[in-house]
Design an enzyme around this catalytic site. Sequence first.
Site, short mmCIF file in Angstrom:
data_model
loop_
_atom_site.label_atom_id
_atom_site.label_comp_id
_atom_site.label_asym_id
_atom_site.label_seq_id
_atom_site.Cartn_x
_atom_site.Cartn_y
_atom_site.Cartn_z
N GLU A 74 11.96 4.10 59.64
CA GLU A 74 12.68 2.59 58.91
C GLU A 74 14.22 3.37 59.80
OE1 GLU A 74 11.43 4.03 56.40
OE2 GLU A 74 10.70 2.40 55.41
N PHE A 136 10.36 1.36 39.95
CA PHE A 136 9.71 2.27 40.68
C PHE A 136 10.38 2.27 42.11
CE2 PHE A 136 6.71 2.76 44.27
CZ PHE A 136 6.73 3.65 44.46
N GLN A 137 11.11 2.56 43.25
CA GLN A 137 11.50 2.54 44.66
C GLN A 137 12.71 1.91 44.51
OE1 GLN A 137 9.17 0.97 47.03
NE2 GLN A 137 8.30 3.56 47.88
N LYS A 186 12.27 -8.84 44.58
CA LYS A 186 10.84 -9.43 44.66
C LYS A 186 10.70 -10.34 44.43
CE LYS A 186 5.99 -7.17 44.96
NZ LYS A 186 5.71 -6.77 44.75
N MET A 495 26.19 20.95 73.32
CA MET A 495 26.99 19.99 72.71
C MET A 495 27.94 20.83 71.66
SD MET A 495 30.18 18.75 74.15
CE MET A 495 29.45 17.07 74.35
#
Lengths: 583, 176
Positions: A74, A136-137, A186, A495
């Site tokens: 993602e 969940f999630q 959802k 760097m």
Amino acid sequence: MPGMSKPADEMKRPMGEANHRTDGAMLLKGADMVVEALRRERVDVIFGYPGGAVLPLYDALFECGIRHVLTRHEQGAIHAAEGYARVTGRPGVVIATSGPGATNLVTGLADAMMDSIPIVAITGQVAKTVIGTDAFQETSIIGISTPITKHNYQIRHASEIPKVFKEAFHIANSGRKGPVLIDIPKDVAGETALFSYDDPPQLPGYQPTVVPHQLQIRKLMSGLSRAKKPVILAGAGILHAGASAELVAFAERHRLPVVHTLLGLGGFPASHPLFLGMGGMHGSAAANKALHETDFLINLGARFDDRLTGKLEFFAPHATVAHVDIDPAEIGKNVSTQIPVVGDVREALLMMLAADVESPHADAWMNELLATKEQFPYWYVQEGTGIKPQRLIAEIARLTAGNAVVITDVGQHQMWTAQFFPFEVPDRWVTSGGLGTMGFGLPAAIGAYFGKPEQQVVAILGDAGFQMTQQELAVIGEMELPIKVVIVNNGALGMVRQWQELFHGERYSASLLEWQPDFIKLAEAYRIPATRVQEDDALTDALAAFLAASGPGFLECVVEPRENVFPMVAPGTGIHQMVGVKP
Amino acid sequence: MTPVLSVLVHNKPGVLNRITALFMRKGFNIQSLTVCITESPDVSRMTLVMNEMDEAALEQVMKQLHKQIDVLKVTDLTEAPMVSRELALIQVNSPIAQRATITSLIDPFRASIVDVGRDTVTVQVTGDAEKIEALISLLRPYGIRELARTGLTALPREASAVSELRRLNESQVLPI
């Protein structure tokens, strides 16, 4: 807003009246409403990754006609959306699922917030019925993303979808642009409601000032005409506002020197005689001299970032400061400002061009700056048989005739690109400025390609930053995207290594990558043609063949490992105290 | 100078979080924060008392508040004529023998006793912060058991919340 205006009341009309409407309203399921809203916003590509909470949405997206690019993480999706937005000026759209999908967007949201990149991020959420139960999630992405988004929404019913999407796209791409997140539970996707997209967004708390106050413009212009040492500092606001032509016209009209910020590059042509280069920590001697000695500083859409200003007490200490910014909160935040101008920088420049004032008498100043520019160009020493990274960048610029869309990651190679790639036109330069996000470059290049498929796209990446999001090679390989990936391999977190060399007694703590993967085999595993080059005398031919080939390409350039970025304003010092201005 | 800001916001879930998240992010410290409903069900009023700060810092606070999409109006009441009140409940040791003393002590403050126990009384007082501080320091020698303060709430003088809201509505430029 509810109760505050008429159209909001209209939205409360019962659905039975839908038949009487003539505005094209229709009954749709939540998931289809999202797709329809994206269509109305003329979204042509979405970057995303599916998961449980967005299954209904992905079902609606299937064969819907809007292109979906499946990144492999993602974070890749949101950086791609950023790359797309940066080169097109249109909001990049990203979709992720709830929980880990949403949290993987966090770095990109913060990056887009810092660099004012318009993003609409859509996240799935667990069903409303279980929100707050540690389902969940489940994660509170609204709570997490509040400080790193311009605004965010959690949709509570499908009927809110048109209004929220309309507002989100408007907020993301107006005023000071930025990321907006929409969290969709959802079960909302399955709800049915009336879809109408014709009402304009109603945001009484959000009314950016676009046209500046005439009085402030007059103050600015009369101050300018009295100046002896004027300078323009042009930031990314020039690019966001599409004000390059006006900037050039204004600078030429009054013969004003122009300094760019890192993110502003391309707003003013690099080859223009009035251009002094980039200012700041790794800017040019002439640019920093101008910023230090000026008596009249016109900031056009820059935010006086600390990497630009150096120690504030030495930044334009003798100057009257005029600052044009669409975000009033930026004015006076870091640098005390005598002439604030709130508004769109293009509108401001048009008004400044219309003002009939005498140009400043600043020839002596201009000549002094041009002499400094001549005397202290960016430099490197060509020695030995190895490849100097600076020459690599200069060769890429030469072989692409400066026409490529160039994307970098973060670090030394980024600064060398800013120094040695002369950006002549706007919107061909994609880099992570404010947040300094390693891992940004590769996915951002994918997004930039979808934004400007007709242009050659070159991603210049460090060996360390590349490894943070290297899985996105899969997108390039799978879709055979003609993106040219150049790895500037110095075997270090360059760097970090440079700062340890200069400021930490050469104690290279965790910065040397003495073990590395075989980058060629890695690229080939993704079925991308790959070449390695490590001798200077082979560089030009290798680069030319690499850039001329069609389709994807991967070039590993092994460069001098100890090369440092100069000139440099050491941290805590003033911009007039540059080190390494010449060999 | 301890700035007092009156902030009208959308009465929506999460707005308080936006404001507190902003303060945390920017490192602004507050002395007190009250949130209450207004005569419009869609609008809430936050009254913020900030820690002492200079003018530039206060300007930055106000600009950052303005940037929030859900913030409708920010008014600096620090120097403006305003009515401001706070309510405090002070539970103070008060053996029967001392009760008359306490009653006479709080009387000039127009405070009242709202709860009486065997060993304590609970005093309720309203007023500006100064008055409340004064009463607290008078009662402290007797032994304050518990103290609760609401934080300041405020309105500009000669401008009711209604007219403030109306002005806001009238000044709206819609659509964008």
